[in-house]
Design an enzyme around this catalytic site. Structure first.
Site, mmCIF file in Angstrom:
data_model
loop_
_atom_site.group_PDB
_atom_site.id
_atom_site.type_symbol
_atom_site.label_atom_id
_atom_site.label_comp_id
_atom_site.label_asym_id
_atom_site.label_seq_id
_atom_site.Cartn_x
_atom_site.Cartn_y
_atom_site.Cartn_z
ATOM 1 N N CYS A 143 -10.168 3.379 26.898
ATOM 2 C CA CYS A 143 -11.607 3.187 27.096
ATOM 3 C C CYS A 143 -12.133 1.986 26.311
ATOM 4 C CB CYS A 143 -12.379 4.447 26.706
ATOM 5 S SG CYS A 143 -12.178 4.938 24.991
ATOM 6 N N SER A 151 -9.670 -0.103 16.259
ATOM 7 C CA SER A 151 -10.409 0.800 17.134
ATOM 8 C C SER A 151 -11.906 0.620 16.937
ATOM 9 C CB SER A 151 -10.041 2.264 16.834
ATOM 10 O OG SER A 151 -8.674 2.497 17.083
ATOM 11 N N ASP A 187 -9.290 5.853 14.374
ATOM 12 C CA ASP A 187 -9.068 6.651 15.579
ATOM 13 C C ASP A 187 -7.594 6.539 15.957
ATOM 14 O OD1 ASP A 187 -8.946 7.843 18.011
ATOM 15 O OD2 ASP A 187 -10.515 6.653 18.963
ATOM 16 N N GLY A 205 -7.508 14.827 31.210
ATOM 17 C CA GLY A 205 -6.460 13.922 30.723
ATOM 18 C C GLY A 205 -6.437 13.981 29.205
#
Length: 424
Positions: A59, A114, A119, A197
């Site tokens: 993302c 990140s 993360d 997911g």
């Protein structure tokens, strides 16, 4: 002498990175890479003899890692695969090569690059991405294998030796964090998660951890996957076909799907119910037009990241410790590469010594009809010790490696052979 292949090494390593630093959510969505693209992309790269490549697409970033100096050709093939122009891609791409590319991979794996520092979801995504490409390519690349393994070790060490992941603040946790801070009477709210997911599963896990007996249901296009997650977390699932009916009774909708275009828009919200919609998908899977509905609040990945600045400030204090670990591991990696590069020289030198040993042992046995095993063990130790000395010297003086190797070959092989030929 055996020559070292320079196809896969740091000097040919490069990364082209499009991330949140230069590109907003909409732009990142244009360059997202989907699993169904892998086979075609790998075939293109193989046909053009462009080395090895793997793509990490999350993302927050899409990154092309490659072991070829022709990284712009790789980028061009990538753009053809996803249907964009190279001229549209490059303005948003950071291009790093050689040691800078290696350090970037390690920093990404460490959670330092990140959007939310610390993360560690990204290391799992890197491992999966490399495994998928390796499967299609049907071979292994020693350089990439080692670099991925080093990245994994760095991630583990930083998790264990620093506090950079304290106060969990992954994208999935950020969504739950937002819900906890902005929703009253949360135990009474109906929560529906669409898409299970990796990010969807992490969101479920965080909801179960942080919300007391959450009223959560899950939906997924693949019913079998929904059933597995439902069983794992002991929460109900619905048939995907019943999604529109279920949304009528939903207070909080979390979308973590992987569609190319929005699958949720304002037509899904017809009953005037107050609904919080959290879109964790890249590209957006929720059309921004839902914000036009008075009772609907839409939150996306970029907005979530702003909610956790206090945690980030604490994590930033741990960055120097993490960078020191990366520095140590990078040094180890480059030492390994030096040794790998010079391994043929070292192996050749040791083979010469072993051959000399065999000849001497043969002569000794022919004269004395026995060989003491202690003498053999001592001989092995001496050979290893001499080889280690030789290895250390050429590793510390790589520019002299070929010269010294050639000299040793002349002294220990060619000269004795010439003397033997002269006598016979």
């Amino acid at each position: 002498m055996i020559q070292y292949s320079n196809i896969h090494q740091t000097s040919n390593f490069a990364v082209l990175s499009v991330s949140y630093e230069k590109a907003d959510v909409e732009t990142r969505g244009k360059f997202a890479f989907f699993d169904e693209n892998i086979k075609n992309f790998v075939s293109r790269i193989h046909e053009e003899n462009l080395g090895d490549v793997f793509v990490v697409s999350t993302c927050n970033r899409t990154e092309i890692y490659t072991t070829t100096p022709n990284y712009l050709f790789v980028a061009e093939e990538y753009c053809k695969t996803i249907g964009v122009n190279l001229s549209d891609f490059l303005p948003f791409a950071n291009i790093l090569t050689k040691e800078e590319a290696l350090m970037h991979l390690f920093r990404v794996a460490a959670g330092l690059e990140s959007q939310i520092i610390g993360d560690f979801e990204i290391i799992g995504q890197i491992k999966k991405a490399y495994a998928r490409f390796k499967k299609e390519r049907q071979n292994s690349n020693p350089f990439l294998e080692r670099s991925i393994n080093s990245a994994i070790q760095i991630s583990k060490r930083i998790k264990n030796e620093t506090g950079i992941s304290n106060g969990a603040a992954s994208v999935s946790y950020a969504a739950v964090h937002y819900i906890l801070n902005n929703q009253k009477k949360l135990t009474e709210k109906n929560i529906l998660l669409l898409g299970v997911g990796e990010i969807g599963q992490n969101t479920v896990e965080n909801l179960v951890k942080h919300v007391y007996q959450p009223k959560i249901k899950i939906a997924n296009r693949t019913q079998e996957t929904a059933e597995k997650i439902s069983e794992k977390y002991s929460i109900p699932h619905i048939d995907y076909a019943d999604f529109n009916k279920e949304i009528e009774n939903t207070d909080i909708l979390i979308v973590a799907t992987g569609a190319r275009t929005p699958i949720i828009d304002k037509s899904n919200f017809k009953n005037g119910r107050d609904t919080l919609v959290i879109d964790l998908s890249i590209p957006h899977n929720v059309d921004k037009n839902v914000s036009e509905i008075e009772n609907v609040t839409l939150i996306d990945v970029d907005e979530l990241s702003k909610q956790i600045q206090e945690t980030i400030q604490q994590r930033e204090k741990e960055i120097p410790k993490a960078e020191q670990i990366i520095k140590e591991m990078t040094k180890d990696f480059l030492e390994w590469e030096k040794k790998r590069k010079l391994a043929p020289n070292i192996h050749h030198f040791k083979a010469i010594l072993k051959n000399m040993e065999r000849n001497e042992m043969h002569n000794f046995y022919r004269k004395n009809k026995y060989i003491n095993i202690n003498d053999m063990e001592l001989s092995d130790k001496m050979i290893q010790k001499i080889t280690n000395r030789f290895a250390k010297y050429i590793i510390d003086n790589p520019l002299k490696a070929e010269e010294i190797s050639k000299l040793m070959h002349e002294i220990l092989v060619e000269q004795p052979n010439n003397e033997f030929n002269e006598k016979h």
